[in-house]
Design a protein around this motif. Structure first.
Motif, PDB file in Angstrom:
ATOM      1  N   THR A 133       0.810  -1.222   0.000  1.00  0.00           N
ATOM      2  CA  THR A 133       0.000   0.000   0.000  1.00  0.00           C
ATOM      3  C   THR A 133       0.841   1.270   0.000  1.00  0.00           C
ATOM      4  O   THR A 133       0.292   2.367   0.170  1.00  0.00           O
ATOM      5  CB  THR A 133      -0.924   0.016   1.236  1.00  0.00           C
ATOM      6  OG1 THR A 133      -0.120   0.041   2.432  1.00  0.00           O
ATOM      7  CG2 THR A 133      -1.828  -1.204   1.256  1.00  0.00           C
ATOM      8  N   TRP A 134       2.136   1.162  -0.172  1.00  0.00           N
ATOM      9  CA  TRP A 134       3.033   2.324  -0.167  1.00  0.00           C
ATOM     10  C   TRP A 134       2.500   3.399  -1.129  1.00  0.00           C
ATOM     11  O   TRP A 134       2.190   3.124  -2.288  1.00  0.00           O
ATOM     12  CB  TRP A 134       4.426   1.885  -0.593  1.00  0.00           C
ATOM     13  CG  TRP A 134       5.481   2.931  -0.581  1.00  0.00           C
ATOM     14  CD1 TRP A 134       6.056   3.532  -1.663  1.00  0.00           C
ATOM     15  CD2 TRP A 134       6.140   3.477   0.573  1.00  0.00           C
ATOM     16  NE1 TRP A 134       7.016   4.421  -1.267  1.00  0.00           N
ATOM     17  CE2 TRP A 134       7.099   4.415   0.112  1.00  0.00           C
ATOM     18  CE3 TRP A 134       6.007   3.275   1.941  1.00  0.00           C
ATOM     19  CZ2 TRP A 134       7.914   5.137   0.968  1.00  0.00           C
ATOM     20  CZ3 TRP A 134       6.820   3.987   2.800  1.00  0.00           C
ATOM     21  CH2 TRP A 134       7.770   4.911   2.311  1.00  0.00           C
ATOM     22  N   PRO A 135       2.353   4.654  -0.665  1.00  0.00           N
ATOM     23  CA  PRO A 135       1.682   5.684  -1.488  1.00  0.00           C
ATOM     24  C   PRO A 135       2.619   6.309  -2.517  1.00  0.00           C
ATOM     25  O   PRO A 135       2.898   7.515  -2.493  1.00  0.00           O
ATOM     26  CB  PRO A 135       1.236   6.698  -0.437  1.00  0.00           C
ATOM     27  CG  PRO A 135       2.295   6.625   0.616  1.00  0.00           C
ATOM     28  CD  PRO A 135       2.698   5.170   0.680  1.00  0.00           C
ATOM     29  N   GLY A 136       3.057   5.512  -3.459  1.00  0.00           N
ATOM     30  CA  GLY A 136       3.978   6.024  -4.468  1.00  0.00           C
ATOM     31  C   GLY A 136       3.337   7.016  -5.410  1.00  0.00           C
ATOM     32  O   GLY A 136       3.990   7.943  -5.885  1.00  0.00           O
ATOM     33  N   ASN A 137       2.037   6.814  -5.671  1.00  0.00           N
ATOM     34  CA  ASN A 137       1.331   7.683  -6.625  1.00  0.00           C
ATOM     35  C   ASN A 137       0.044   8.213  -6.012  1.00  0.00           C
ATOM     36  O   ASN A 137      -0.653   7.495  -5.288  1.00  0.00           O
ATOM     37  CB  ASN A 137       0.986   6.911  -7.899  1.00  0.00           C
ATOM     38  CG  ASN A 137       2.210   6.324  -8.574  1.00  0.00           C
ATOM     39  OD1 ASN A 137       2.393   5.106  -8.591  1.00  0.00           O
ATOM     40  ND2 ASN A 137       3.051   7.180  -9.111  1.00  0.00           N
ATOM     41  N   GLY A 138      -0.247   9.472  -6.297  1.00  0.00           N
ATOM     42  CA  GLY A 138      -1.531  10.036  -5.921  1.00  0.00           C
ATOM     43  C   GLY A 138      -2.538   9.880  -7.039  1.00  0.00           C
ATOM     44  O   GLY A 138      -2.202   9.474  -8.162  1.00  0.00           O
ATOM     45  N   ILE A 139      -3.790  10.185  -6.747  1.00  0.00           N
ATOM     46  CA  ILE A 139      -4.853  10.133  -7.747  1.00  0.00           C
ATOM     47  C   ILE A 139      -5.007  11.533  -8.328  1.00  0.00           C
ATOM     48  O   ILE A 139      -5.569  12.440  -7.696  1.00  0.00           O
ATOM     49  CB  ILE A 139      -6.169   9.636  -7.117  1.00  0.00           C
ATOM     50  CG1 ILE A 139      -5.970   8.197  -6.621  1.00  0.00           C
ATOM     51  CG2 ILE A 139      -7.312   9.706  -8.117  1.00  0.00           C
ATOM     52  CD1 ILE A 139      -7.193   7.601  -5.978  1.00  0.00           C
TER      53      ILE A 139
END
Length: 603
Positions: free
Chosen positions: A446-452
């Motif tokens: 779930t690492w937040p590498g990319n935003g929406i």
């Protein structure tokens, strides 16, 4: 883009490893100061009962139905400001609601359209608990009285357990076919024999607040610390197996316990009376960010919990969703034990349960002069100052995640959490990500590498190894988080919920990574925790004369023996804290021992 590296030399204390569950806010919440004592699912609605004025800004005192979008008033009962909903029960297709209610006598029946009286009601207030037993409704109330509703009238079951209004029945439970009652009455816990109430030896020495049937036994929680004779000690809970009382989970660290509820996948939720609620999964105890959890219900695939919220934590208040993901942890890679949550107070938290210090070095010292550390930024646009100043409310978790167009439940699921990464975890992922049966750790998956980007979030967020250079984080293809140290804790904040006393916010995202090194040959490094902060300018302005700083809060207990100072050549702030004796509110100088703590922070 603006970046700043801040390195801290500090001290912390350890506690149990956090269980990967967290509380997420439910829309705009219950009104401030409100409480949710009961949750039920009825006719495809989540029914929220307690003592409040609004739910999601919809005004209706104490009781509302909700389908995830719309609110339903269930008009005609529990509408006065002095009314309270204490318990709800779905019985034979009707919703039975009990508590404090003057018009219906403290208990009433809702058939889906209108309210009905149940005889003349119950005269002993409040009515605290409802259960179904042998096809009848059982109610626990004041004067230590238990009532039975046979469909026509209420009758008292057996002898009253007390003779005073304030001596109440607080809990009822059905366990292995038997009916149990607990409360403030002299016996504390009793069992129904079919004709009378009988004691359950060896009993307990103080109030019983709640009961819960489990396959392993009947769980009992309350204010008690021993059996009735004072022979066997209990940490505010016990398990009854039909003949003996035990405390199989050890000291959970909640103090007095007000509720015991089923959690996800066999876990248990302990609603604390004094500190904060806990989640027990196996042998692991995790902290939950609600002061007193009092109720729970599954609805539309989510587990909702209600209770009394923490005043400083305005995001969950009295109603929240329990969700997978870590929200609290201890960074304990070396001889510094540091408690971390995504709060704006950084390390410190006045509402962390129990006696643990926020930053203890050596780990076993349990002393921490530092209570919080707040990063600051100011810059000018056309001679107007813009400021980033995180809230001084040390347990406030409002500005999690990057600036975005919409902060809905999906947004909070993505960002209201922390990611704890260990170097061995990454090495194992690199070696085995493609192996059959490999289970990817949640923090990597779930690492937040990319935003929406469709929600106004940046395309690139947390750093990762982009093996194919496509800018998309793909852990299933062997990509992994890029972190510092041997153990790192990462989270994202924005200044959207920072203090509002200054009108011009800087509109920055804060990417925060705390980290430490294991088994260092260097004794200083072995007691050091580092924090890297990257500030990302999300405004449309370019800041001139940018300034960076930090507000370090030291808890100076006694002016006669504690000391604070600074070394401008090292940009170092320090505080010396003695463990002292006190006499008549005066501090007595103590000898500097290993129990004293000297801490500093530098940027």
């Amino acid at each position: 883009m603006i970046r700043i590296l801040i390195t801290l030399l500090v001290i912390w204390l350890a506690s149990a490893t956090a269980v990967a569950q967290r509380l997420l806010p439910q829309s705009t919440r219950i009104s401030s100061g409100g409480r949710v004592d009961a949750l039920a699912v009825y006719n495809d609605l989540l029914v929220v009962g307690g003592h409040y004025s609004t739910f999601n800004e919809h005004t209706r005192n104490n009781l509302q139905g909700w389908d995830g979008v719309n609110h339903f008033d269930l008009p005609g009962a529990y509408t006065a400001t002095g009314d309270e909903v204490r318990s709800m029960l779905v019985h034979n297709g009707d919703l039975i609601v009990a508590g404090i209610e003057g018009n219906f006598g403290n208990v009433a029946r809702w058939d889906g359209s209108i309210w009905h009286a149940m005889g003349t009601g119950l005269p002993t207030t409040p009515v605290n608990e409802l259960v179904s037993f042998n096809g009848e409704i059982i109610a626990g109330a004041g004067y230590g009285t238990v009532y039975r509703w046979d469909g026509t009238e209420w009758t008292v079951m057996g002898q009253p357990l007390a003779t005073a209004q304030g001596i109440v029945v607080l809990a009822l439970a059905i366990h292995q076919g038997d009916l149990y009652a607990g409360g403030a009455f002299p016996e504390r816990i009793v069992r129904w024999s079919g004709n009378t109430w009988e004691s359950v030896p060896p009993g307990v020495d103080e109030f019983v607040y709640d009961l819960l049937s489990t396959p392993e036994g009947l769980l009992i929680v309350g204010a008690f610390q021993s059996d009735a004779s004072g022979t066997i000690q209990f940490p505010y809970y016990a398990r009854y197996d039909g003949s003996t009382f035990t405390a199989p989970y050890g000291d959970i660290g909640t103090g007095q316990m007000e509720r015991i509820l089923h959690g996800p996948e066999g876990s248990l939720i302990f609603g604390s009376y004094n500190y904060r609620s806990k989640l027990l999964t196996g042998a692991e105890v995790g902290r939950l960010g609600m002061q007193r959890i009092l109720s729970s219900a599954e609805y539309q695939g989510e587990l909702y919990v209600g209770g009394i919220g923490e005043p400083s934590r305005s995001d969950t208040m009295a109603l929240a969703i329990l969700e997978d993901g870590m929200e609290y942890t201890i960074l304990d890679a070396n001889n510094a034990h540091v408690r971390i949550s995504p709060s704006t107070g950084m390390f410190g938290s006045f509402t962390w349960p129990g006696p643990e210090s926020p930053f203890a070095v050596p780990a076993e010292s349990n002393l921490s002069p530092m209570t919080s550390w707040l990063p600051l930024f100011s810059g000018e646009v056309a001679d107007t100052f813009h400021l980033q100043a995180p809230s001084k409310e040390l347990d406030r978790i409002g500005g999690v995640g990057p600036h975005a167009d919409m902060r809905d439940l999906d947004y909070y699921k993505r960002y209201q959490r922390i990611w704890r990464i260990e170097r061995e975890m990454i090495e194992n992922h690199i070696l085995h990500f493609n192996d059959p049966g490999y289970e990817m750790p949640d923090a990597i998956a779930t690492w937040p590498g990319n935003g929406i980007t469709a929600n106004g979030e940046p395309a690139q967020l947390a750093p990762f190894s982009d093996l194919n250079s496509n800018g998309v984080y793909e852990p299933e293809s062997g990509e992994y988080p890029l972190v510092r140290g041997d153990v790192a804790v990462y989270y994202i904040q924005s200044d959207s919920d920072d203090d509002t006393w200054y009108p011009q916010r800087a509109l920055l995202d804060r990417h925060i990574m705390h980290y430490a090194f294991r088994n260092s040959w260097d004794p200083y490094l072995n007691q050091t925790t580092f924090t890297n902060i990257k500030l990302v300018n999300r405004s449309n302005s370019t800041y001139e004369n940018a300034r960076f700083g930090a507000e370090t809060r030291f808890a100076i207990g006694c002016s006669q023996d504690d000391l604070a100072g600074c070394d401008t050549t090292l940009n170092l702030r320090t505080c010396l804290h003695y463990r002292v004796a006190r006499l008549s509110n005066k501090c007595i100088m103590a000898i500097w021992t290993k129990a004293s703590a000297l801490q500093g922070s530098t940027s």
